[in-house]
Design a protein around this motif. Structure first.
Motif, PDB file in Angstrom:
ATOM      1  N   VAL A 264      47.011  41.137   6.757  1.00 38.39           N
ATOM      2  CA  VAL A 264      45.623  40.699   6.864  1.00 38.39           C
ATOM      3  C   VAL A 264      45.530  39.695   8.005  1.00 38.39           C
ATOM      4  O   VAL A 264      46.199  38.648   7.970  1.00 38.39           O
ATOM      5  CB  VAL A 264      45.117  40.050   5.563  1.00 38.39           C
ATOM      6  N   PHE A 265      44.709  40.011   9.000  1.00 36.13           N
ATOM      7  CA  PHE A 265      44.559  39.133  10.154  1.00 36.13           C
ATOM      8  C   PHE A 265      43.102  38.695  10.282  1.00 36.13           C
ATOM      9  O   PHE A 265      42.202  39.522  10.435  1.00 36.13           O
ATOM     10  CB  PHE A 265      45.001  39.842  11.440  1.00 36.13           C
ATOM     11  N   ASP A 266      42.903  37.388  10.200  1.00 33.72           N
ATOM     12  CA  ASP A 266      41.577  36.793  10.350  1.00 33.72           C
ATOM     13  C   ASP A 266      41.455  36.302  11.792  1.00 33.72           C
ATOM     14  O   ASP A 266      42.120  35.342  12.190  1.00 33.72           O
ATOM     15  CB  ASP A 266      41.422  35.624   9.368  1.00 33.72           C
ATOM     16  N   ILE A 267      40.616  36.966  12.580  1.00 41.99           N
ATOM     17  CA  ILE A 267      40.532  36.704  14.016  1.00 41.99           C
ATOM     18  C   ILE A 267      39.440  35.679  14.311  1.00 41.99           C
ATOM     19  O   ILE A 267      38.279  35.868  13.964  1.00 41.99           O
ATOM     20  CB  ILE A 267      40.272  38.001  14.807  1.00 41.99           C
ATOM     21  N   HIS A 268      39.826  34.609  14.979  1.00 41.92           N
ATOM     22  CA  HIS A 268      38.922  33.535  15.399  1.00 41.92           C
ATOM     23  C   HIS A 268      39.059  33.311  16.901  1.00 41.92           C
ATOM     24  O   HIS A 268      39.928  33.881  17.553  1.00 41.92           O
ATOM     25  CB  HIS A 268      39.271  32.227  14.700  1.00 41.92           C
ATOM     26  N   ARG A 269      38.220  32.438  17.426  1.00 37.49           N
ATOM     27  CA  ARG A 269      38.460  31.864  18.744  1.00 37.49           C
ATOM     28  C   ARG A 269      38.383  30.347  18.611  1.00 37.49           C
ATOM     29  O   ARG A 269      37.594  29.808  17.858  1.00 37.49           O
ATOM     30  CB  ARG A 269      37.480  32.387  19.786  1.00 37.49           C
ATOM     31  N   ASP A 270      39.251  29.669  19.343  1.00 38.46           N
ATOM     32  CA  ASP A 270      39.354  28.214  19.241  1.00 38.46           C
ATOM     33  C   ASP A 270      38.294  27.557  20.127  1.00 38.46           C
ATOM     34  O   ASP A 270      37.512  28.236  20.799  1.00 38.46           O
ATOM     35  CB  ASP A 270      40.758  27.779  19.680  1.00 38.46           C
ATOM     36  N   ALA A 271      38.267  26.235  20.136  1.00 39.17           N
ATOM     37  CA  ALA A 271      37.399  25.465  21.030  1.00 39.17           C
ATOM     38  C   ALA A 271      38.115  24.184  21.395  1.00 39.17           C
ATOM     39  O   ALA A 271      38.542  23.440  20.520  1.00 39.17           O
ATOM     40  CB  ALA A 271      36.063  25.163  20.367  1.00 39.17           C
ATOM     41  N   ILE A 272      38.279  23.937  22.673  1.00 42.33           N
ATOM     42  CA  ILE A 272      39.058  22.793  23.140  1.00 42.33           C
ATOM     43  C   ILE A 272      38.278  22.091  24.242  1.00 42.33           C
ATOM     44  O   ILE A 272      37.749  22.742  25.144  1.00 42.33           O
ATOM     45  CB  ILE A 272      40.422  23.233  23.699  1.00 42.33           C
ATOM     46  N   ALA A 273      38.218  20.764  24.181  1.00 44.76           N
ATOM     47  CA  ALA A 273      37.488  20.005  25.195  1.00 44.76           C
ATOM     48  C   ALA A 273      38.255  18.761  25.587  1.00 44.76           C
ATOM     49  O   ALA A 273      39.025  18.204  24.810  1.00 44.76           O
ATOM     50  CB  ALA A 273      36.106  19.621  24.679  1.00 44.76           C
ATOM     51  N   LYS A 274      38.046  18.328  26.825  1.00 48.96           N
ATOM     52  CA  LYS A 274      38.563  17.044  27.273  1.00 48.96           C
ATOM     53  C   LYS A 274      37.615  15.939  26.799  1.00 48.96           C
ATOM     54  O   LYS A 274      36.450  16.210  26.491  1.00 48.96           O
ATOM     55  CB  LYS A 274      38.660  17.016  28.799  1.00 48.96           C
ATOM     56  N   PRO A 275      38.082  14.699  26.769  1.00 49.69           N
ATOM     57  CA  PRO A 275      37.199  13.606  26.358  1.00 49.69           C
ATOM     58  C   PRO A 275      35.945  13.483  27.216  1.00 49.69           C
ATOM     59  O   PRO A 275      34.914  13.010  26.749  1.00 49.69           O
ATOM     60  CB  PRO A 275      38.093  12.362  26.504  1.00 49.69           C
ATOM     61  N   ASN A 276      36.023  13.922  28.482  1.00 47.65           N
ATOM     62  CA  ASN A 276      34.849  13.824  29.357  1.00 47.65           C
ATOM     63  C   ASN A 276      33.870  14.980  29.159  1.00 47.65           C
ATOM     64  O   ASN A 276      32.856  15.060  29.855  1.00 47.65           O
ATOM     65  CB  ASN A 276      35.280  13.751  30.816  1.00 47.65           C
ATOM     66  N   GLY A 277      34.169  15.890  28.209  1.00 50.91           N
ATOM     67  CA  GLY A 277      33.269  16.990  27.932  1.00 50.91           C
ATOM     68  C   GLY A 277      33.662  18.301  28.578  1.00 50.91           C
ATOM     69  O   GLY A 277      33.099  19.351  28.240  1.00 50.91           O
ATOM     70  N   ASP A 278      34.588  18.290  29.527  1.00 54.42           N
ATOM     71  CA  ASP A 278      35.032  19.537  30.148  1.00 54.42           C
ATOM     72  C   ASP A 278      35.618  20.470  29.089  1.00 54.42           C
ATOM     73  O   ASP A 278      36.398  20.053  28.239  1.00 54.42           O
ATOM     74  CB  ASP A 278      36.099  19.269  31.213  1.00 54.42           C
ATOM     75  N   ILE A 279      35.247  21.741  29.168  1.00 52.91           N
ATOM     76  CA  ILE A 279      35.749  22.754  28.239  1.00 52.91           C
ATOM     77  C   ILE A 279      37.046  23.334  28.797  1.00 52.91           C
ATOM     78  O   ILE A 279      37.117  23.703  29.971  1.00 52.91           O
ATOM     79  CB  ILE A 279      34.712  23.867  28.043  1.00 52.91           C
ATOM     80  N   ILE A 280      38.066  23.435  27.948  1.00 52.27           N
ATOM     81  CA  ILE A 280      39.362  23.954  28.375  1.00 52.27           C
ATOM     82  C   ILE A 280      39.418  25.467  28.179  1.00 52.27           C
ATOM     83  O   ILE A 280      38.988  25.997  27.157  1.00 52.27           O
ATOM     84  CB  ILE A 280      40.509  23.275  27.608  1.00 52.27           C
TER      85      ILE A 280
END
Length: 385
Positions: A264-280
């Protein structure tokens, strides 16, 4: 004429000077304290989580998980899951990673789009595991990857289910072996370069969100002879709250209807940001030079009190997947994330939550990663003596 000063004035002068020195010392002490508080606060802010799933690849704890705050009921565990999903702050010092060079080398679909004034930057980064078999462990449980790897090399049946012969594959043609689903199916991606400040990285269109990524993985499994089911229900579409509870019911219903399901695989996408708001945007490149989103396996445990005593079976699968992914595409795998909540992985010893890319990745990059994941999983399932 010689002037004589009265001793009183000498004492007064000395006292006045001492008072000034004392004032200066107090000022310096206060200034030092303010500077200390400033840098301490700055350090804490770099560790904070903001909004989305599963920590990202930093050695920080996410959410309200505490060893001294174990929960007694599975309902509370599920509620804790919702609280613990938080966007992770990217810390370059902690990752010891460099932004990828040659930013113009990949064929981004939106490369020439015009960036509006009020928008957030998206930055490429390599956040793959410096040590392939390593983990971000949010529990106090000990993990011995050396022993796990040795057991995997023995292909022991009690680690996780495998098919050993082509005849077994043929016998399972009509019966599904793998279930793919999406607890947070509305999770979506970006154009890879910028995003508007009010964009929430969500979509109800299954052709544009993480469901499309699951479909790419599903098709890859089928093409490799692995009978599978892809549940396209977005369990968070109507309400984000209790989406894990709804997903749990879906998993149990499928397992009851198709007892042949072992993975069973539950597929997500992550979310990562720098402290200045830049999205990684965590990326690597395949052997053809295509940009590929990096992947993280999330292993749930019983640390918060969930009924999940066999979570190490899931960890064995994550370890095997880590090795197979690296064989197919170097630097695609982020460190394994061992969590204190179960994340619905207690229903199958071949169960994992997979973070495919992050909100900064493009949909195409996530699909490319899903194809590689499908190939790696197929290689794990079909083995020969």
């Amino acid at each position: 004429m010689k002037l004589n000063y009265h001793p009183y004035y000498k004492v007064k002068s000395v006292g006045y000077n001492l008072l000034n020195v004392l004032r200066i010392l107090l000022f310096l002490a206060a200034l030092s304290f303010i500077i200390f508080i400033f840098f301490a606060e700055l350090s804490v802010n770099n560790e904070l989580s903001i909004n989305k799933n599963l920590s990202v690849d930093s050695n920080i704890s996410v959410g309200n998980e505490s060893q001294n705050n174990k929960l007694s009921s599975n309902d509370n565990i599920v509620n804790e899951l919702e609280k613990s999903e938080a966007l992770s702050v990217y810390d370059e010092n902690k990752y010891d990673n460099n932004l990828l060079k040659n930013n113009n080398s990949d064929n981004d679909l939106f490369y020439n789009t015009q960036k509006p004034e009020n928008s957030l930057n998206i930055k490429k980064a390599d956040i793959s595991a410096n040590i392939l078999l390593s983990a971000i462990n949010e529990t106090s449980y000990d993990v011995d990857f050396s022993s796990i790897a040795k057991n995997i090399s023995k292909k022991s049946d009690n680690i996780f289910p495998v098919i050993k012969t082509s005849e077994e594959v043929l016998n399972l043609k009509k019966d599904p072996l793998v279930l793919i689903l999406h607890t947070h199916g509305t999770e979506a991606y970006s154009n890879g370069e910028w995003c508007e400040t009010d964009y929430n990285f969500r979509s109800d269109d299954i052709n544009e969100n993480v469901v499309a990524v699951g479909e790419a993985m599903y098709e890859t499994l089928l093409s490799n002879g692995i009978p599978s089911i892809h549940c396209t229900v977005m369990h968070d579409k109507d309400s984000y709250i209790n989406s894990y509870s709804r997903a749990a019911e879906t998993i149990k219903n499928y397992l009851a209807e198709y007892p042949t399901i072992k993975y069973v695989f539950d597929i997500h996408r992550d979310a990562i940001a720098k402290p200045n708001g830049d999205i990684i945007r965590p990326v690597t490149y395949d052997k053809y030079g295509n940009s590929v989103a990096q992947v993280m396996s999330v292993v749930g445990t019983d640390f918060l009190g969930a009924s999940h005593p066999n979570w190490r079976d899931n960890l064995s699968l994550a370890t095997s997947l880590q090795l197979q992914l690296d064989n197919i595409c170097e630097n695609i795998a982020r460190p394994i994330n061992i969590r204190s909540a179960a994340f619905n992985e207690q229903y199958s010893k071949g169960s994992l939550l997979l973070e495919i890319g992050s909100s900064g990745n493009t949909l195409e990059e996530a699909k490319n990663a899903a194809v590689i994941l499908g190939e790696a999983i197929a290689q794990i399932i079909i083995t020969t003596d």
